[in-house]
Motif scaffolding. Structure first.
Motif, short mmCIF file in Angstrom:
data_model
loop_
_atom_site.label_atom_id
_atom_site.label_comp_id
_atom_site.label_asym_id
_atom_site.label_seq_id
_atom_site.Cartn_x
_atom_site.Cartn_y
_atom_site.Cartn_z
N UNK A 173 0.81 -1.29 0.12
CA UNK A 173 0.07 -0.19 0.01
C UNK A 173 0.85 1.26 0.04
N UNK A 174 1.81 1.29 0.90
CA UNK A 174 2.79 2.42 0.98
C UNK A 174 3.46 2.52 -0.29
N UNK A 175 3.85 1.63 -1.00
CA UNK A 175 4.69 1.70 -2.20
C UNK A 175 3.91 2.03 -3.27
N UNK A 176 2.60 2.02 -3.49
CA UNK A 176 1.75 2.35 -4.49
C UNK A 176 1.12 3.59 -4.19
N UNK A 177 1.24 4.28 -2.93
CA UNK A 177 0.57 5.55 -2.56
C UNK A 177 -0.84 5.21 -2.14
N UNK A 178 -1.29 3.85 -1.66
CA UNK A 178 -2.68 3.76 -1.43
C UNK A 178 -2.84 3.95 0.16
N UNK A 179 -4.00 4.89 0.16
CA UNK A 179 -4.31 5.61 1.54
C UNK A 179 -5.56 4.35 2.13
N UNK A 180 -5.93 3.41 1.36
CA UNK A 180 -7.18 2.60 1.54
C UNK A 180 -6.74 1.24 1.21
N UNK A 181 -7.15 0.29 2.02
CA UNK A 181 -7.32 -1.18 1.66
C UNK A 181 -8.56 -1.42 1.75
N UNK A 182 -9.30 -2.12 0.59
CA UNK A 182 -10.58 -2.36 0.55
C UNK A 182 -10.55 -3.94 0.93
N UNK A 183 -11.52 -4.52 1.62
CA UNK A 183 -11.73 -5.84 2.07
C UNK A 183 -13.42 -6.19 1.76
N UNK A 184 -13.69 -7.31 1.06
CA UNK A 184 -14.92 -7.85 1.05
C UNK A 184 -15.51 -8.59 2.16
N UNK A 185 -16.43 -8.41 2.59
CA UNK A 185 -17.04 -9.27 3.88
C UNK A 185 -18.24 -9.89 3.45
N UNK A 186 -18.19 -11.29 3.48
CA UNK A 186 -19.29 -12.10 3.21
C UNK A 186 -19.98 -12.58 4.24
N UNK A 187 -19.43 -13.08 5.47
CA UNK A 187 -19.94 -13.70 6.47
C UNK A 187 -19.43 -13.01 7.82
N UNK A 188 -20.11 -13.35 8.86
CA UNK A 188 -19.70 -12.88 10.21
C UNK A 188 -18.11 -13.24 10.42
N UNK A 189 -17.80 -14.43 10.14
CA UNK A 189 -16.40 -14.82 10.30
C UNK A 189 -15.30 -14.26 9.52
N UNK A 190 -15.75 -13.81 8.12
CA UNK A 190 -15.03 -12.84 7.43
C UNK A 190 -14.65 -11.75 8.28
N UNK A 191 -15.69 -11.08 8.93
CA UNK A 191 -15.42 -9.73 9.44
C UNK A 191 -14.58 -9.95 10.74
N UNK A 192 -14.72 -11.05 11.41
CA UNK A 192 -13.59 -11.28 12.54
C UNK A 192 -12.25 -11.45 11.88
N UNK A 193 -12.21 -12.17 11.04
CA UNK A 193 -10.86 -12.44 10.34
C UNK A 193 -10.17 -10.99 10.24
N UNK A 194 -11.05 -10.21 9.24
CA UNK A 194 -10.56 -9.01 8.68
C UNK A 194 -10.33 -8.12 9.59
N UNK A 195 -11.14 -7.93 10.78
CA UNK A 195 -11.17 -6.99 11.67
C UNK A 195 -9.58 -7.23 12.43
N UNK A 196 -9.38 -8.43 12.63
CA UNK A 196 -7.91 -8.50 13.26
C UNK A 196 -7.13 -8.14 12.34
N UNK A 197 -7.07 -8.39 10.98
CA UNK A 197 -5.98 -8.16 10.06
C UNK A 197 -5.97 -6.52 10.07
N UNK A 198 -7.05 -5.78 9.88
CA UNK A 198 -7.06 -4.51 9.75
C UNK A 198 -6.56 -3.62 10.91
N UNK A 199 -6.66 -4.24 12.23
CA UNK A 199 -6.19 -3.56 13.64
C UNK A 199 -4.59 -3.74 13.50
#
Length: 153
Positions: free
Chosen positions: A77-103
Motif C-alpha cells: 500500500x505504501x509503495x503504490x501510495x494507497x491510503x485505503x485497503x478494500x476488503x470484501x465481507x461475506x460472513x460474520x467469520x470474514x468480519x472477525x478475520x478481517x477486523x483482526x488484520x485491519x487492527x
C-alpha cells in the motif's frame, strides 16, 4: 487523489470479487487489484494467468490497475501510495478475520484505512476456495465466474 488497494489471491476471480470492485470504483480515483504472491503456496492458476484474467475482466474500467506483489500488503500500500485497503465481507467469520488484520495493519501504518464492503446477499456463498474445488474436479463453475475470465480457465 484517493488510491485504494483491493488485495487477494483471485485464484480464480469470482463474480463476488467483481461486485466488490465495481462498487469500490465509485469511491476512489484509482483502485489497484493486488494479486498477493505467496511463495509457500502453489496456486491453482499461475500469477501470470490471474493477471491476464483480471485485466480482461476490467479492461473497460480505466480506474482499475492490476498488479502482482509479494510481501506485506500494508507495505505494498505504501509503495503504490494507497491510503485505503478494500476488503470484501461475506460472513460474520470474514468480519472477525478481517477486523483482526485491519487492527494489525493500523498498528503498523495508522494512516492507511481498511474499508469493508459487505457482499450482496447473492454473492455471500461464493469463494475462490469453493470455485477452485469445483474446477479441480471438472465441475461447472460458470455461474460463479465472470464471463471474461472463462477463457483463462
Amino acid at each position: 487523489m484517493k488510491i485504494a488497494l483491493f488485495p487477494g489471491s483471485f485464484d480464480p476471480v469470482t463474480k463476488a470479487h467483481v461486485d466488490i470492485l465495481k462498487r469500490s470504483v465509485a469511491l476512489f480515483d484509482k483502485v489497484y487489484i493486488g494479486i498477493g504472491v505467496n511463495s509457500t503456496k502453489k496456486g491453482f492458476l499461475s500469477i501470470e494467468k490471474r493477471e491476464q484474467m483480471l485485466r480482461a475482466v476490467f479492461e473497460n474500467e480505466p480506474k482499475v490497475h492490476v498488479v502482482a506483489y509479494e510481501g506485506l500488503t500494508i507495505n505494498f500500500c505504501k509503495q503504490i501510495g494507497a491510503g485505503y485497503m478494500i476488503r470484501g465481507i461475506r460472513t460474520v467469520s470474514d468480519f472477525e478475520y478481517e477486523k483482526a488484520i485491519a487492527q494489525m495493519n493500523h498498528a503498523l501504518e495508522p494512516e492507511i484505512e481498511s474499508i469493508f464492503i459487505v457482499s450482496k446477499p447473492g454473492y455471500s456463498s461464493i469463494s475462490s476456495t469453493i470455485v477452485r474445488e469445483i474446477l479441480r474436479y471438472n465441475g461447472n463453475a460458470e455461474q460463479f465466474i465472470p464471463k471474461e475470465a472463462l477463457p483463462y480457465l
